[in-house]
Design a protein around this motif. Structure first.
Motif, mmCIF file in Angstrom:
data_model
loop_
_atom_site.group_PDB
_atom_site.id
_atom_site.type_symbol
_atom_site.label_atom_id
_atom_site.label_comp_id
_atom_site.label_asym_id
_atom_site.label_seq_id
_atom_site.Cartn_x
_atom_site.Cartn_y
_atom_site.Cartn_z
ATOM 1 N N PRO A 46 0.733 -1.044 -0.219
ATOM 2 C CA PRO A 46 -0.249 0.172 -0.336
ATOM 3 C C PRO A 46 0.904 1.660 0.454
ATOM 4 N N VAL A 47 2.315 1.484 0.208
ATOM 5 C CA VAL A 47 2.944 2.300 0.282
ATOM 6 C C VAL A 47 3.944 2.561 -1.121
ATOM 7 N N PRO A 48 4.261 3.656 -2.004
ATOM 8 C CA PRO A 48 5.482 3.189 -2.848
ATOM 9 C C PRO A 48 7.131 3.452 -1.749
ATOM 10 N N ASP A 117 4.750 11.912 -7.054
ATOM 11 C CA ASP A 117 3.310 11.830 -7.645
ATOM 12 C C ASP A 117 2.343 11.318 -6.466
ATOM 13 N N ASP A 118 1.481 11.671 -7.290
ATOM 14 C CA ASP A 118 0.194 11.286 -6.550
ATOM 15 C C ASP A 118 0.196 10.399 -5.541
ATOM 16 N N GLU A 119 0.574 8.551 -5.965
ATOM 17 C CA GLU A 119 0.412 7.781 -5.228
ATOM 18 C C GLU A 119 1.037 8.203 -3.357
ATOM 19 N N VAL A 120 2.563 8.841 -4.412
ATOM 20 C CA VAL A 120 2.944 8.760 -2.524
ATOM 21 C C VAL A 120 2.806 10.116 -1.608
ATOM 22 N N TRP A 121 2.205 10.745 -2.781
ATOM 23 C CA TRP A 121 1.720 12.619 -2.018
ATOM 24 C C TRP A 121 0.717 11.801 -0.962
ATOM 25 N N ARG A 122 -0.352 10.947 -1.852
ATOM 26 C CA ARG A 122 -1.872 10.570 -0.591
ATOM 27 C C ARG A 122 -1.422 9.618 -0.216
ATOM 28 N N ALA A 123 -0.317 8.758 0.160
ATOM 29 C CA ALA A 123 -0.441 8.156 0.831
ATOM 30 C C ALA A 123 -0.065 7.879 2.093
ATOM 31 N N ASP A 126 -3.265 10.291 3.661
ATOM 32 C CA ASP A 126 -3.768 10.035 4.269
ATOM 33 C C ASP A 126 -3.289 9.168 5.486
#
Ligand SMILES: NC(=O)c1ccc[n+]([C@@H]2O[C@H](COP(=O)([O-])OP(=O)(O)OC[C@H]3O[C@@H](n4cnc5c(N)ncnc54)[C@H](O)[C@@H]3O)[C@@H](O)[C@H]2O)c1
Length: 268
Positions: A46-48, A117-123, A126
């Protein structure tokens, strides 16, 4: 009927700072609900990046280390409904809530802000910021439900990144700055209730998260962090947990809204 033992909820309690905190609170007389997100490394990611969550075995071991006073709860701090369920179950079973420690966190990064990227920011937002909010929103009403004189304690684990911008970790730094703001606002709202809200801001502490941070920075080991630290060594998770224990048990009620640095002199 409410239990004779005080009751604490600790998120991120399967290992590291959270597990040490749970153990110490159990030794100080608390029943401890240990919350973590046991991720099957074969199936979830779940975390890049290199960070890996604790496992179910870690969570069970951490609960067992609480000497018969720990209970394991699998829940994701990002998901409000899961945290609401855990808090409601703990309060229903034990009839009280006395201390809440938001220690769950994760690290990702490795790129400058403009390439994040969005994935890192959101993880990062969140888990590290919304996760603390979800726990506070679910648990503070139960701290306020205690009979007078209240002495409930909310403690969040922030970071030296709550007041410093770590290069290539903008999302993590922004989330941890947010934790400091959230705790201060909470303390302001809780004034006069007897319930306090504080944060502890660790420097480089010898846990899995630090090993992931080293990998993000392309370092072979965490030795570089120890060399950079003014104390010339890494911080032991017990040192952070001991500070949280003190905040939950011994600290005066007038200590609220503080972000306490346990950072080996990082800010000196
Ligand atoms: N180790 C350090 O150098 C350092 C420095 C500053 C701040 N911190 C903070 O200390 C806290 C504890 O971290 P640690 O160093 O013990 O690392 P850790 O990785 O050993 O512990 C973090 C725990 O949080 C859990 N977790 C992560 N995402 C979760 C989610 N969505 N829901 C529930 N649980 C989740 C993990 O499974 C893990 O057990 C974190 O908030 C971290 O940001 C650590």
């Amino acid at each position: 009927m409410s239990s004779d033992r005080p009751v604490a909820i600790v998120s991120g309690a399967a290992r590291g700072i959270g597990a040490a905190t749970a153990r110490r609170l159990a030794a100080r007389g608390f029943t401890v609900a240990l919350v973590d997100l046991p991720v099957d490394p074969e199936r979830h990611h779940p975390v890049p990046g290199p960070y890996r969550h604790a496992t179910g075995a870690d969570l069970d071991r951490a609960a067992a280390a609480c000497g018969g006073h720990g209970e394991a709860h699998s829940a994701d701090v990002r998901i409000a409904a899961e945290i609401d369920r855990v808090v409601a179950g703990v309060v229903e079973r034990h009839g009280r809530l006395d201390a809440v420690v938001a220690a769950a966190g994760a690290v990702a990064g490795g790129q400058p802000t403009w390439r994040t990227d969005d994935e890192v920011w959101r993880a990062m937002i969140d888990i590290n910021l919304t996760g603390v909010f979800n726990l506070a929103r679910a648990a503070v009403p139960a701290l306020l439900d205690a009979p007078e004189p209240r002495a409930g304690r909310f403690v969040a684990i922030a970071s030296a990144a709550a007041h410093h911008g770590l290069p290539q970790m903008a999302a993590y730094s922004a989330a941890k700055h947010g934790v400091a703001g959230l705790v201060r606002a909470l303390a302001a709202e809780l004034g006069g209730t007897g319930v306090s809200a504080n944060a502890v801001a660790p420097g480089s502490t010898d846990t899995e998260m630090l090993r992931a941070s080293a990998a993000i920075y392309g370092l072979d080991s965490v030795a570089g962090f120890a060399e950079q630290a003014r104390i010339g060594r890494l911080i032991d998770p017990e040192e952070i947990a001991g500070t949280v224990e003190w905040l939950c048990v011994d600290a005066p009620g007038s200590l609220t809204g503080a972000v306490i640095d346990v950072d080996g002199g990082f800010r000196a």
